[in-house]
Design a protein around this motif. Structure first.
Motif, PDB file in Angstrom:
ATOM      1  N   THR A  61       0.830  -1.196   0.000  1.00  0.00           N
ATOM      2  CA  THR A  61       0.000   0.000   0.000  1.00  0.00           C
ATOM      3  C   THR A  61       0.862   1.242   0.000  1.00  0.00           C
ATOM      4  OG1 THR A  61      -1.859  -1.071   1.118  1.00  0.00           O
ATOM      5  CG2 THR A  61      -1.732   1.328   1.291  1.00  0.00           C
ATOM      6  N   LYS A  62       0.537   2.196  -0.876  1.00  0.00           N
ATOM      7  CA  LYS A  62       1.252   3.459  -0.982  1.00  0.00           C
ATOM      8  C   LYS A  62       0.303   4.609  -0.666  1.00  0.00           C
ATOM      9  CE  LYS A  62       5.104   1.720  -2.755  1.00  0.00           C
ATOM     10  NZ  LYS A  62       6.409   1.771  -2.060  1.00  0.00           N
ATOM     11  N   ARG A  63       0.774   5.538   0.140  1.00  0.00           N
ATOM     12  CA  ARG A  63       0.007   6.761   0.358  1.00  0.00           C
ATOM     13  C   ARG A  63       0.323   7.725  -0.777  1.00  0.00           C
ATOM     14  NH1 ARG A  63      -0.813  10.084   6.008  1.00  0.00           N
ATOM     15  NH2 ARG A  63      -1.902  11.896   5.122  1.00  0.00           N
ATOM     16  N   ILE A  64      -0.720   8.259  -1.430  1.00  0.00           N
ATOM     17  CA  ILE A  64      -0.536   9.098  -2.609  1.00  0.00           C
ATOM     18  C   ILE A  64      -0.549  10.580  -2.250  1.00  0.00           C
ATOM     19  CG2 ILE A  64      -1.373   9.614  -4.932  1.00  0.00           C
ATOM     20  CD1 ILE A  64      -0.400   6.734  -4.485  1.00  0.00           C
ATOM     21  N   THR A  65      -1.444  11.001  -1.364  1.00  0.00           N
ATOM     22  CA  THR A  65      -1.523  12.414  -0.980  1.00  0.00           C
ATOM     23  C   THR A  65      -1.217  12.570   0.502  1.00  0.00           C
ATOM     24  OG1 THR A  65      -3.896  12.304  -0.512  1.00  0.00           O
ATOM     25  CG2 THR A  65      -3.235  12.909  -2.757  1.00  0.00           C
ATOM     26  N   ASP A  66      -0.714  13.745   0.850  1.00  0.00           N
ATOM     27  CA  ASP A  66      -0.399  14.044   2.245  1.00  0.00           C
ATOM     28  C   ASP A  66      -0.403  15.565   2.401  1.00  0.00           C
ATOM     29  OD1 ASP A  66       0.371  14.097   4.838  1.00  0.00           O
ATOM     30  OD2 ASP A  66       2.399  13.305   4.528  1.00  0.00           O
ATOM     31  N   SER A  67      -1.560  16.134   2.613  1.00  0.00           N
ATOM     32  CA  SER A  67      -1.674  17.583   2.712  1.00  0.00           C
ATOM     33  C   SER A  67      -2.632  17.944   3.831  1.00  0.00           C
ATOM     34  CB  SER A  67      -2.169  18.176   1.382  1.00  0.00           C
ATOM     35  OG  SER A  67      -3.540  17.928   1.218  1.00  0.00           O
ATOM     36  N   ALA A  68      -2.769  19.231   4.088  1.00  0.00           N
ATOM     37  CA  ALA A  68      -3.686  19.690   5.128  1.00  0.00           C
ATOM     38  C   ALA A  68      -5.132  19.656   4.680  1.00  0.00           C
ATOM     39  CB  ALA A  68      -3.313  21.115   5.541  1.00  0.00           C
ATOM     40  N   ALA A  69      -5.364  19.433   3.375  1.00  0.00           N
ATOM     41  CA  ALA A  69      -6.719  19.402   2.833  1.00  0.00           C
ATOM     42  C   ALA A  69      -7.298  17.991   2.939  1.00  0.00           C
ATOM     43  CB  ALA A  69      -6.709  19.873   1.386  1.00  0.00           C
ATOM     44  N   LEU A  70      -8.562  17.870   2.583  1.00  0.00           N
ATOM     45  CA  LEU A  70      -9.259  16.594   2.552  1.00  0.00           C
ATOM     46  C   LEU A  70      -9.410  16.162   1.102  1.00  0.00           C
ATOM     47  CD1 LEU A  70     -12.109  17.517   5.062  1.00  0.00           C
ATOM     48  CD2 LEU A  70      -9.814  16.650   5.579  1.00  0.00           C
TER      49      LEU A  70
END
Length: 335
Positions: A312-321
């Motif tokens: 499993t890879k995390r694609i996004t990582d930001s303060a938004a949803l």
């Protein structure tokens, strides 16, 4: 503002997922914006106006992204944009509220739900080459959530029953009329979320036949409950080759992502846990990965899981949803 320039870069390494995902991102519903992220690097760009953007859908050749948004002074329109954010424009509509865009298999037409404040919903079809909008399915039945079959026919969900007992059924549309897919004498259940097979052989849909929400697959010769579990199952999504269906289920008590081989009804877990929700599956073009939304780290972000080894890879990582991922078709030249 969360979308100025590049917000992050995650190197996923060789052998990981590749390509681009469209999705919507924001701090709340009012500022959700259509975005595109490079799956391998995590580099993203905002491509939508950020006025309640929703339901991104790629054209079959990957050249255009369609999505819902609110134009200046308008109510709700279907927008088109290139993956690099250029040529953003709203389609001209006869009705005020337009949603749920879906591309025909030849990429020439968009079908979507259209309605006014004082009128029941119907299905409109926009020819992107001729720049014309036409109503399909007539005006007798309220229609919504269209999907295309391989032969460029449309299946949509129609409201039936009475004001005291509203139900939903599947209808096949032509430009002037809507015909129920199942004879009236056999209809007892509420149908939803119909999806045409990539090669036109079958359809998948949700139904409460059996007592709760299940995923069914129908062809001219058979009808099968392919998910068959006491937990609610919904949102079927065909793999690119039409061999598998991804879907959502509450079979662990929380919403999870699963896949099923319809011919045998064998179900496999993709992303499920008792402490988080996972939803909105979308297939990679090669069918080797499924991307989805997960709140496992506290808020909705995009992840992808390999169907080969479970990585499993995390694609996004930001303060938004982040919501509503759609994997861009591969092997297409960029603009």
């Amino acid at each position: 503002m969360f979308f100025q320039g590049i917000l992050f870069a995650i190197v996923l390494g060789a052998g990981g997922p590749s390509g681009q995902l469209a999705y919507v991102s924001g701090t709340e519903q009012e500022d959700l914006a259509a975005c595109v992220v490079d799956v391998a690097t995590g580099v993203l760009r905002r491509v939508g106006p950020g006025r309640r953007d929703a339901a991104p859908a790629w054209s079959p050749d990957g050249q255009w992204l369609a999505f819902e948004s609110e134009p200046e002074g308008g109510k709700r329109s279907i927008f088109l944009v290139r993956e690099d954010g250029s040529e953003l424009h709203a389609l001209p509509h006869a009705r005020e509220w337009n949603s749920q865009p879906r591309w025909s298999s030849d990429g020439r037409m968009l079908a979507y739900t259209a309605e006014d404040d004082d009128a029941k919903p119907g299905i409109m079809v926009y020819d992107v080459r001729a720049n014309t909008e036409t109503r399909w399915g007539g005006t007798e039945v309220p229609l919504m959530r269209p999907t295309w079959l391989k032969n460029l026919a449309i299946v949509a969900i129609g409201l039936t029953g009475t004001a005291e007992a509203v139900s939903t059924d599947m209808f096949r549309l032509d430009p002037s009329s809507a015909t129920k897919l199942v004879p009236a004498t056999l209809q007892r259940y509420t149908e939803w979320a119909v999806e045409g097979h990539p090669k036109g052989k079958r359809i998948a849909y949700e139904s409460n036949d059996g007592g709760d929400r299940e995923i069914f697959v129908a062809s001219e010769l058979s009808l099968k409950d392919v998910s068959n579990h006491r937990g609610a199952d919904w949102n079927p999504v065909w793999s690119p080759d039409g061999q598998w269906l991804a879907f959502e289920s509450f079979r662990t008590g929380r919403r999870g992502v699963y896949r099923v081989f319809p011919d045998t009804q064998r179900v496999y877990e993709v992303a499920a846990a008792e402490t988080s929700d996972n939803w909105s599956p979308t297939w990679s073009p090669d069918g080797q990965w499924i991307a989805y939304v997960s709140d496992r780290d506290g808020q909705p972000e995009l992840y992808a899981t390999s169907l080969v080894d479970g990585e499993t890879k995390r694609i996004t990582d930001s303060a938004a949803l982040e919501y509503a991922p759609a994997w861009r078709p591969e092997g297409r030249a960029k603009k």
